[in-house]
Design a protein around this motif. Structure first.
Motif, PDB file in Angstrom:
ATOM      1  N   ILE A  71     -20.544 -63.421 136.140  1.00  0.00           N
ATOM      2  CA  ILE A  71     -19.593 -62.329 135.482  1.00  0.00           C
ATOM      3  C   ILE A  71     -20.438 -61.685 134.432  1.00  0.00           C
ATOM      4  CG2 ILE A  71     -17.609 -62.441 134.399  1.00  0.00           C
ATOM      5  CD1 ILE A  71     -16.819 -64.986 135.269  1.00  0.00           C
ATOM      6  N   ALA A  94     -20.191 -60.149 140.015  1.00  0.00           N
ATOM      7  CA  ALA A  94     -19.149 -59.354 139.444  1.00  0.00           C
ATOM      8  C   ALA A  94     -19.383 -58.638 138.007  1.00  0.00           C
ATOM      9  CB  ALA A  94     -18.007 -60.508 139.346  1.00  0.00           C
ATOM     10  N   GLU A 116     -18.985 -57.537 143.507  1.00  0.00           N
ATOM     11  CA  GLU A 116     -17.467 -57.338 143.359  1.00  0.00           C
ATOM     12  C   GLU A 116     -17.465 -56.608 142.119  1.00  0.00           C
ATOM     13  OE1 GLU A 116     -15.145 -58.596 145.412  1.00  0.00           O
ATOM     14  OE2 GLU A 116     -16.095 -59.835 146.696  1.00  0.00           O
ATOM     15  N   GLN A 117     -16.769 -55.509 142.376  1.00  0.00           N
ATOM     16  CA  GLN A 117     -15.966 -54.913 141.215  1.00  0.00           C
ATOM     17  C   GLN A 117     -14.890 -55.826 140.570  1.00  0.00           C
ATOM     18  OE1 GLN A 117     -15.043 -50.688 141.533  1.00  0.00           O
ATOM     19  NE2 GLN A 117     -14.101 -50.891 139.709  1.00  0.00           N
ATOM     20  N   TRP A 118     -15.119 -56.162 139.450  1.00  0.00           N
ATOM     21  CA  TRP A 118     -13.966 -57.216 138.793  1.00  0.00           C
ATOM     22  C   TRP A 118     -13.748 -56.824 137.421  1.00  0.00           C
ATOM     23  CZ3 TRP A 118     -14.290 -62.211 136.798  1.00  0.00           C
ATOM     24  CH2 TRP A 118     -12.936 -63.095 136.485  1.00  0.00           C
ATOM     25  N   ASP A 119     -12.532 -56.997 136.741  1.00  0.00           N
ATOM     26  CA  ASP A 119     -12.228 -56.932 135.500  1.00  0.00           C
ATOM     27  C   ASP A 119     -12.047 -58.317 134.999  1.00  0.00           C
ATOM     28  OD1 ASP A 119     -11.339 -56.553 133.082  1.00  0.00           O
ATOM     29  OD2 ASP A 119      -9.562 -55.566 133.324  1.00  0.00           O
ATOM     30  N   ALA A 120     -13.011 -58.746 134.377  1.00  0.00           N
ATOM     31  CA  ALA A 120     -12.864 -60.232 133.744  1.00  0.00           C
ATOM     32  C   ALA A 120     -11.950 -60.349 132.672  1.00  0.00           C
ATOM     33  CB  ALA A 120     -14.257 -60.711 133.422  1.00  0.00           C
ATOM     34  N   ALA A 148      -6.988 -62.341 134.157  1.00  0.00           N
ATOM     35  CA  ALA A 148      -8.063 -61.929 135.054  1.00  0.00           C
ATOM     36  C   ALA A 148      -7.911 -62.447 136.454  1.00  0.00           C
ATOM     37  CB  ALA A 148      -9.302 -62.462 134.531  1.00  0.00           C
ATOM     38  N   PRO A 152     -13.302 -63.700 141.800  1.00  0.00           N
ATOM     39  CA  PRO A 152     -13.526 -62.813 143.114  1.00  0.00           C
ATOM     40  C   PRO A 152     -14.490 -63.711 144.009  1.00  0.00           C
ATOM     41  CG  PRO A 152     -14.862 -61.999 140.982  1.00  0.00           C
ATOM     42  CD  PRO A 152     -14.001 -63.274 140.469  1.00  0.00           C
TER      43      PRO A 152
END
Ligand SMILES: C[S@@+](CC[C@H](N)C(=O)[O-])C[C@H]1O[C@@H](n2cnc3c(N)ncnc32)[C@H](O)[C@@H]1O
Length: 271
Positions: A71, A94, A116-120, A148, A152
């Protein structure tokens, strides 16, 4: 090695419009630029981070080495991607910004590493829609109530939180109009987002988890004398770290012409 020019970084990076609006693409590019300016000063810290991650990964039993999740992977300066790909069947990188460096590492791995484009924080999409009207007293509540969601790529056996916990609320907090009215907004957002991130990590006891984060911020004079020291990890409710090292983040004149900005970085292992 081919260095990606700055003007191409913005085009190559994948980032949602709300994350861009909240300052995260700008921050991604700023980190890469500073790294290029002070590469030698950062090298021992990056090496210590990578070593701590590899050591923690070895704590995963042999039958629990399917998936690793990183992350805040960013450009993977502090992440030993090849070593993780040798230990785990699949590595997920991510970040809210997926840049050219991470994509290059994924391509070279022949399917073992994916981005992975991911908002933690889970807060950014909602925050962007109310940004203009949000009062200073309410901003941090967006982080405190956010979720969250699932990891992902699926539930991992190993999780690295890679030096991003302090940024989750701080960077977007600075880009809110509410910050103009109350300078404490980013700090409150940072605390709320960090608390939720720790809860998210603690909700995954089946995985070995390593958290890399700033433990203290130091101002050090040109003669090496300590001028100021702020302990950072206690504001997130973290105990003493399992490992601690020094990061010469911004040597004179990066941040100031009067002092070097140094961080102590900690590694917390939850197993
Ligand atoms: C200090 S950098 C970490 C350095 C990175 N591990 C590297 O080696 O390049 C913090 C990272 O956290 C990411 N980040 C900030 N907010 C995020 C969020 N809400 N969700 C996911 N990643 C986030 C940033 O984009 C950045 O890449």
């Amino acid at each position: 090695m081919f260095i990606i020019p700055d003007f191409l970084r913005g085009f190559a990076a994948e980032c949602s419009p709300e994350a861009r609006e909240l300052g995260l693409l700008h921050e991604h590019k700023a980190i890469a630029k500073r790294h290029r300016r002070v590469q030698a000063s950062w090298a021992p810290h990056l090496e210590a981070s990578r070593a701590a991650i590899v050591e923690a990964a070895q704590l995963c039993p042999p039958d629990r080495r399917r998936r690793a999740l990183v992350i805040g992977a960013g450009d993977c300066l502090d992440v030993p991607v090849a070593e993780l790909a040798a230990i785990f069947e699949h590595v997920v990188l991510a970040d809210i910004v997926v840049g050219a460096e991470a994509k290059k590492l994924a391509r070279a791995s022949r399917g073992r590493v994916t981005c992975e484009q991911w908002d933690a924080s889970g807060a950014l999409a909602g925050l962007a829609t109310v940004k203009a009207t949000l009062s200073p007293a309410d901003a941090h509540l967006y982080f405190a109530r956010a979720d969250a969601g699932p990891p992902p790529g699926g539930e991992p056996d190993f999780i690295v939180s890679a030096n991003c916990i302090s940024q989750l609320g701080l960077v977007p907090g600075h880009s809110l109009p509410a910050y103009e009215k109350d300078k404490q907004v980013p700090e409150r957002c940072a605390k709320a987002a960090a608390k939720r991130h720790l809860e998210w990590l603690h909700a995954r006891p089946a995985a070995v988890r390593i958290l890399l984060a700033d433990a203290a911020r130091l101002d050090v004079g040109p003669d090496g004398k300590l001028l100021k020291r702020d302990t950072l990890h206690e504001r997130f409710g973290l105990p003493k770290p399992d490992k601690l090292w020094r990061w010469d983040l911004a040597p004179i004149p990066e941040w100031s012409t009067e002092f070097h900005r140094v961080h102590e970085v900690g590694a917390w292992i939850f197993n």
